[in-house]
Design an enzyme around this catalytic site. Structure first.
Site, short mmCIF file in Angstrom:
data_model
loop_
_atom_site.label_atom_id
_atom_site.label_comp_id
_atom_site.label_asym_id
_atom_site.label_seq_id
_atom_site.Cartn_x
_atom_site.Cartn_y
_atom_site.Cartn_z
CB ALA A 11 106.89 85.23 187.06
NE ARG A 14 100.93 89.36 175.96
CZ ARG A 14 99.72 88.82 175.96
NH1 ARG A 14 99.50 87.74 175.25
NH2 ARG A 14 98.72 89.37 176.62
CG MET A 15 104.94 93.43 179.46
SD MET A 15 106.39 93.87 178.47
CE MET A 15 107.48 94.55 179.70
N GLY A 99 103.99 98.74 185.63
CA GLY A 99 103.74 98.94 184.20
C GLY A 99 102.31 98.66 183.82
CB THR A 100 99.50 97.32 185.86
OG1 THR A 100 100.26 96.25 186.39
CG2 THR A 100 98.05 96.92 185.67
CB THR A 101 97.90 100.00 180.92
OG1 THR A 101 97.56 98.77 180.26
CG2 THR A 101 99.34 100.36 180.60
CG HIS A 156 98.53 97.78 171.95
ND1 HIS A 156 98.16 99.09 171.88
CD2 HIS A 156 99.71 97.76 172.63
CE1 HIS A 156 99.07 99.84 172.48
NE2 HIS A 156 100.02 99.07 172.94
CE LYS A 160 96.74 98.07 175.66
NZ LYS A 160 97.35 97.82 176.98
N GLY A 166 97.40 102.57 177.72
CA GLY A 166 97.99 103.51 178.68
C GLY A 166 98.82 104.56 177.95
CB THR A 167 101.21 104.32 175.14
OG1 THR A 167 101.92 103.32 175.86
CG2 THR A 167 102.17 105.24 174.43
#
Ligand code: NAD
Length: 269
Positions: A11, A14-15, A99-101, A156, A160, A166-167
């Protein structure tokens, strides 16, 4: 139907903040709890830290307390933590949006196992609608242009920690599927020194890091006398959070299992 009770993992990140803002702006969900590892975010009000109105939800480092009574976890944190949370989601029958990469094969195997044992998991290296449309275009272009060299470039922000993104890996998978190739045996992740000429049929990756870039991806298909470039630029983290929130609401009506953003968007039906 009552609001979906969401526990926000990471929490203070950033995300994490973007996910709290997205929930505050979306009917049908509520921030039930917010947790993180020990650090300056612990004890702060989750809404205030995310820049929205106070929610009366203090960020805790007690995972058990945060998950007890929750219906869903939205988790953009780190691979080891996401694996541990997937096991908790299976044990408690929760929705787990991941969403974790940067997950390695063993992490993905553990997440698949959790989904086979009671968790409703949506895992995506990118929750944006645009990227999920781009995946289809890349697969189609790779199949239609078999002799073209495929290179994937990503940039990025300088915080990071994993590479390629991941993308970028999802785009590589899409290209490999278009060519009926196994990405693992056909990808070139790094080039340095005397590399020799490019190996035909390989899929190359290049990684840039700097500043505050939210996420940019370019897939280049280079032929002998022409080149196609497919680009995606994320302007704001809100788009990932909006996708994650949409996935959580969608998962409410699904059976336990492992799903992708393509499932959420109906691209696989
Ligand atoms: P961040 O560093 O700002 O936030 C990560 C948060 O996770 C932090 O609050 C940190 O304390 C917490 N965390 C890390 N390790 C932990 C652990 N072991 N246990 C408990 N909490 C832990 O990072 P971010 O920019 O918010 O990105 C987080 C993840 O989400 C990264 O893997 C990133 O690549 C990924 N991401 C995915 C998408 C997508 O659409 N799938 C989009 C953006 C970012």
């Amino acid at each position: 139907m009552s609001d979906l009770k969401v526990a926000i993992a990471g929490a203070g990140g950033r995300m994490g903040g973007a996910n709290i803002r997205a929930i505050a702006a979306t009917p049908g969900l509520a921030v039930f709890s917010a947790f993180d590892r020990s650090g300056p975010a612990i004890g702060r009000d989750a809404g205030e830290l995310a820049g929205v109105d106070a929610l009366g939800v203090a960020i805790t480092d007690n995972v058990d307390a945060a998950l007890t009574g929750a219906e869903a976890i939205i988790d953009f944190t780190a691979p080891a933590n996401s694996v541990a949370l997937a096991k908790e989601a299976a044990r408690r029958g929760l929705i787990h949006i991941i969403g974790t990469t940067g997950c390695i094969e063993a992490d993905d195997a553990a997440i698949t196992d959790a989904a086979a044992n009671g968790a409703r998991i949506v895992k995506a290296g990118n929750f944006s609608l645009g990227v999920n449309v781009l995946l289809g275009l890349v697969k189609q272009a790779a199949a239609a242009l078999p002799g073209f060299d495929i290179e994937i470039l990503e940039m990025h922000h300088n915080k990071k920690v994993d590479a390629p993104s991941g993308t970028a890996l999802m785009l590589g998978e899409a290209a490999a599927r278009g060519r009926n190739l196994d990405l693992k045996t056909h990808s070139v992740r790094v080039r340095d020194g005397h590399t020799g000429p490019r190996e035909a049929g390989s899929i190359g990756f290049a990684t840039l890091r700097g500043g505050n870039v939210v996420g940019e991806h370019k897939v280049i298909l280079a032929g002998p006398s022409e080149r196609i470039e497919l680009n995606h630029i994320a302007d704001n983290r809100a788009l990932f959070a909006e996708g994650a929130v949409r996935a959580a609401l969608w998962a409410r009506d699904q059976r336990p299992g492992l799903y992708s953003m393509a499932d959420v968007l109906g691209f696989n039906s």
